[in-house]
Design an enzyme around this catalytic site. Structure first.
Site: not given
Ligand code: GLN
Length: 487
Positions: A80, A155, A179
């Protein structure tokens, strides 16, 4: 595509050892695959060919000398793009870090390099890992390999899409509120968030430090377990990392699970669930029954507050963590500022995207004097109650199950203008981050449009071996995991 790319890491490792293919050939095959499909997918921000091929060469030298290979040596992996790899651009999919080149390796990166895992590239993500659909990247959107009109989840959408489309066999993601698990479920693969502190975050660009964890993506539970083993462990450079021995997480996969108690999270089986997801999870419950498990209904009364709690704590922490991007120390600086203050404000106004700005403002507000007690402190107190709910539940059951998400992947653009709808996507995943417990998403079927459905399994802190065991037994009872996206 080279057929070997469709295999699991375990099978690819065998092929390497049996000299059916060399590590350099396998890595090159991955790059050919990326060449073939990534224009359509957008899973990679950049490729790291030199690093990958150098690593692969080392693997081949070891094989030629008849030396033993470290775990996952030679298996193509996507990192990532919020994790540092020397010499690569680490952008966090943000304009503010567009040209930032890593001066050091993250601890997990170093562990991968030590194990001779070829890192093929840096995977796209929502800017600073903030999002659930990977539409918040400053560079390009990621498309779902099962249907290019749909989101891959976020994400870590690039990581998930790269593994689901066989561009890479493995990937790493970061999970602050879901995410890893959410994109794994939307893309029909396995994604796992370890116990808070199990994996070092040194060299991961911080989003919300009391919640962030790095974890594996793979196309099988066994591969995910092995990847976790490679990246886990204590690290003096991350004061939150746990000083406990690393287990051989794949060691217990085949253990009999008869008599184990499986808790079904009632609160996640009611409203908001689509019919197809509900059906798939009910089928999963039947699977566990047929494996001799006892099914117990569990209620987590405070779970309904988890999104509210998360969006106070995560935004508060990110407002502090992202203060360092000011045009002085890292990355982008506005070209035309009249004085220092304007340099700061313009740099940040031009460098951050809208979702990141929204979160910094929300978080700054929640931490401001006069509001701190009403928001931040309250959210901390509520977080303790959510954790307590899990503690009580795990006194009664071995694991908890639920859908990873109440719905399957949605169309690109469908929720992009409605942040609240987007935030609700994480209802099933966020509470595990609040409680610091490990969770996994495993393929559990498909909806009427052929989009993958994920089963989420949660376990008490540091019980990753049990989590993998329960996930593996479910996985092996079906062939959902063997089905690949047709791209
Ligand atoms: N979807 C969640 C957010 O927008 C989690 C994001 C994540 O786990 N990095 O914060």
């Amino acid at each position: 595509m080279n057929e070997l790319l469709k295999k699991t890491a375990a099978e690819q490792s065998k092929a390497l050892k049996n000299k059916e293919i060399s590590a350099v050939e396998l890595t090159k095959a991955a790059f050919e695959r990326i060449e073939e499909v990534d224009e359509k997918l957008g899973a990679f921000n950049s490729l790291t060919k030199e690093t990958a091929l150098n690593t692969a060469k080392k693997v081949d030298e070891k094989i030629a000398k008849g030396e033993e290979l470290p775990l996952l040596a030679g298996i193509p992996l996507a990192l990532k793009d919020n994790m540092n790899l020397v010499g690569s651009k680490t952008t966090a999919s943000s304009k503010i870090l567009e040209n930032f080149v890593s001066p050091f390796n993250a601890t997990i990166t170093q562990k991968l390099l030590n194990n001779l895992v070829p890192i093929v590239g840096k995977a796209n993500l929502d800017e600073f890992a903030m999002g659930s659909s990977n539409e918040n990247s400053a560079f390009k959107k990621v498309h779902n390999p099962w249907n290019l009109k749909k989101v891959p989840g976020g994400s870590s959408g690039g990581s998930a899409a790269s593994v689901a489309s066989c561009e890479a066999t493995l990937a790493l993601g970061s999970d602050t509120g879901g995410s890893i698990r959410l994109p794994a479920s939307f893309c029909g693969i396995v994604g796992m968030k370890p116990t808070y502190g199990r994996v070092s975050r040194y060299g991961l660009i911080a989003f919300a430090s009391s919640l962030d964890q790095i974890g594996p993506f793979a196309r099988s539970v066994e591969d995910a377990a092995n990847l976790l083993e490679v990246i886990s462990g204590h690290d003096p450079k991350d004061s939150t990392s746990l000083n406990l021995p690393v287990e051989h997480y794949a060691g217990a996969l085949k253990d009999d699970i008869k008599g184990k108690k499986v808790g079904v999270i009632k609160d996640l089986m009611s409203e908001g669930l689509t019919e197809d997801v509900e059906k798939a999870i009910k089928k999963a419950i039947e699977t566990y029954k047929s494996l001799g498990c006892e099914i117990v209904e569990i209620s987590l009364p405070k779970l309904k507050y988890s999104i509210g709690i998360y969006y106070i704590l995560a935004t508060a922490e990110c407002s502090s963590n992202l203060a360092r991007f000011d045009g002085v120390k890292y990355g982008y600086r506005t070209p035309d500022a009249k004085n220092l203050m304007e340099m700061y404000t313009k740099t940040r106004a031009e460098g951050f995207g809208p979702e990141v700005k929204r979160r910094i403002m929300l978080g700054t507000y929640a931490l401001s004097s006069g509001y701190y007690d009403a928001y931040y402190k309250k959210a901390q107190q509520m977080r303790a109650l959510v954790t307590e709910d899990f503690k009580k539940a795990f006194e009664k059951v071995d694991i908890l199950i639920s859908p990873t998400c109440p719905n399957t992947a949605f169309d690109l653009g469908a929720k992009a203008s409605d942040p609240l709808q987007m935030y609700l996507t994480d209802i099933a995943t966020i509470s595990a981050n609040l409680a610091g417990i490990p969770g996994i998403s495993v393929p559990a079927g498909f909806d009427r449009d052929g989009m993958p459905i994920g089963l989420q399994i949660l376990a008490p802190q540091l019980q990753e071996s049990k989590l993998f065991n329960m996930a593996y037994q479910f996985e092996q009872s079906h062939d959902y995991w063997k089905q690949l996206a047709n791209i």
